[in-house]
Design an enzyme around this catalytic site. Sequence first.
Site, mmCIF file in Angstrom:
data_model
loop_
_atom_site.group_PDB
_atom_site.id
_atom_site.type_symbol
_atom_site.label_atom_id
_atom_site.label_comp_id
_atom_site.label_asym_id
_atom_site.label_seq_id
_atom_site.Cartn_x
_atom_site.Cartn_y
_atom_site.Cartn_z
ATOM 1 N N LYS A 148 0.804 -1.300 0.003
ATOM 2 C CA LYS A 148 0.105 -0.048 0.068
ATOM 3 C C LYS A 148 0.979 1.284 -0.034
ATOM 4 C CE LYS A 148 -3.968 2.302 0.692
ATOM 5 N NZ LYS A 148 -4.896 2.168 1.702
ATOM 6 N N HIS A 241 -10.589 2.987 -3.591
ATOM 7 C CA HIS A 241 -11.816 3.903 -3.220
ATOM 8 C C HIS A 241 -11.931 4.940 -4.174
ATOM 9 C CE1 HIS A 241 -8.402 6.027 -1.224
ATOM 10 N NE2 HIS A 241 -8.618 5.294 -0.031
ATOM 11 N N ASP A 309 -13.828 -0.183 2.756
ATOM 12 C CA ASP A 309 -12.922 0.744 3.509
ATOM 13 C C ASP A 309 -13.499 1.020 4.885
ATOM 14 O OD1 ASP A 309 -10.655 2.707 3.833
ATOM 15 O OD2 ASP A 309 -11.844 4.204 2.701
ATOM 16 N N GLY A 328 -13.703 8.697 8.239
ATOM 17 C CA GLY A 328 -14.040 7.211 8.028
ATOM 18 C C GLY A 328 -15.304 6.813 8.487
#
Length: 428
Positions: A148, A241, A309, A328
């Site tokens: 990532k 995303h 996510d 989030g």
Amino acid sequence: MAYDLILRNGTLVTSKETYKSDIGVKNGKIAFIGKIQSDTNNNSTNIDMSGLYILPGIIDAHVHFREPGLTHKEDFITGSMAAAAGGITFIADMPNTIPPTFSVNEFNKKYNLAREKSCIDFGLFALLTNDNTDEIPGLVKAGAFGFKVFLGTSTGNLLPPSPAVLTEQLRICTSFGKRTGFHAETSEINEADTEKLKKLEHSPPYGKILNDARPIQSEILAIKKAVDFAREANAMIHIHHVTCKEGVEIISNAKKEGINVTAETCPHYLFLNAENSSYKCYPPIRREEHRAALWQAVKHGDIDMIATDHAPHTLEEKSLSLWEAPAGLAGVETLVNLMLNEVNKGTITLNDFVRLCSEQPAKIWGIKNKGELSVASDADFTIVNMNKKVKINYLEMKSKSKTTPYNGWELKGSSVATIVRGNFISYN
């Protein structure tokens, strides 16, 4: 053969087929698909699945279970229980924990925590930093699910490697058959536009303000940068995303060029819009035209998969003011039911859902023996009742994060059982 478990009379669903059959499970694997004679398996556990659909276990390849370091928000016990309750059989956890998962030592510590606590199967992403190139072979050997990169800052404020370092890292990751995912935002744009907007007065809903604070241009530039890195390094990459139609177009064109790029979007970008939402996440929820375009991209295959996510925070944290509240949204408990409701509405088919949330995640990330209904695959099943009506209630959530943008939504279609390697983990 004497099976450990027999699922009888269910309707099996793959990305291409829907058909009635029995399934025999032995030692955690699918041992047989077809009609099973009842008189030869007296020691088996028999479950009648009449009227229910048996899907290959749903995979959520993008979650933040917050362990180690932020376990007041979530941990592998509560996160995995929430996922199982929502019909998910496998999750992949992101590396922006405290400390970040950037070395073999930190990876092994986190892996041991997850192995002890998780009630479902899991994978762990490893972070790419400016100083951990030498760690990549060891991380691959340790079992890193993928890698990532945060091109723009998000939770954890992690900086990306320098261009030269990242190019070399992408080559190394790809040589091991590992894909690298990108959080695609541009910090300089986000910071400048957010500071401008902080000086102004706002009234709810705040969606338009959040959209403007981290504008589409921030995402577009970062996706282009990720594609450029992939082109230069001949690398396998993934865009996490995706929120906007321009981002989809860049990715689609890159695929046509032959670049090995895949992409995901998330439920909140498919079900919410900036005009009516105050929910804060990074990248932000976009305007209605982008929500509609994302559905088209999902249906036509320009978006390869859907992931939540899942980024939990406490109710107290999410109740803070616009700029103080963390970004989030919790999502593992609502993904399956939201998508099944869309199946019932005719937006997508149940076969599409399996493709987007089971088969494609397994193929993209190289998850062996997952994501398909076939002999010798792991006996992971998400059992769904397409006629069951449910109402989302944040107080009933298994996650530590008692927050959801879908509280009170009434849906038709629900997961009713989650089976991992032949074991019932959740049964509603």
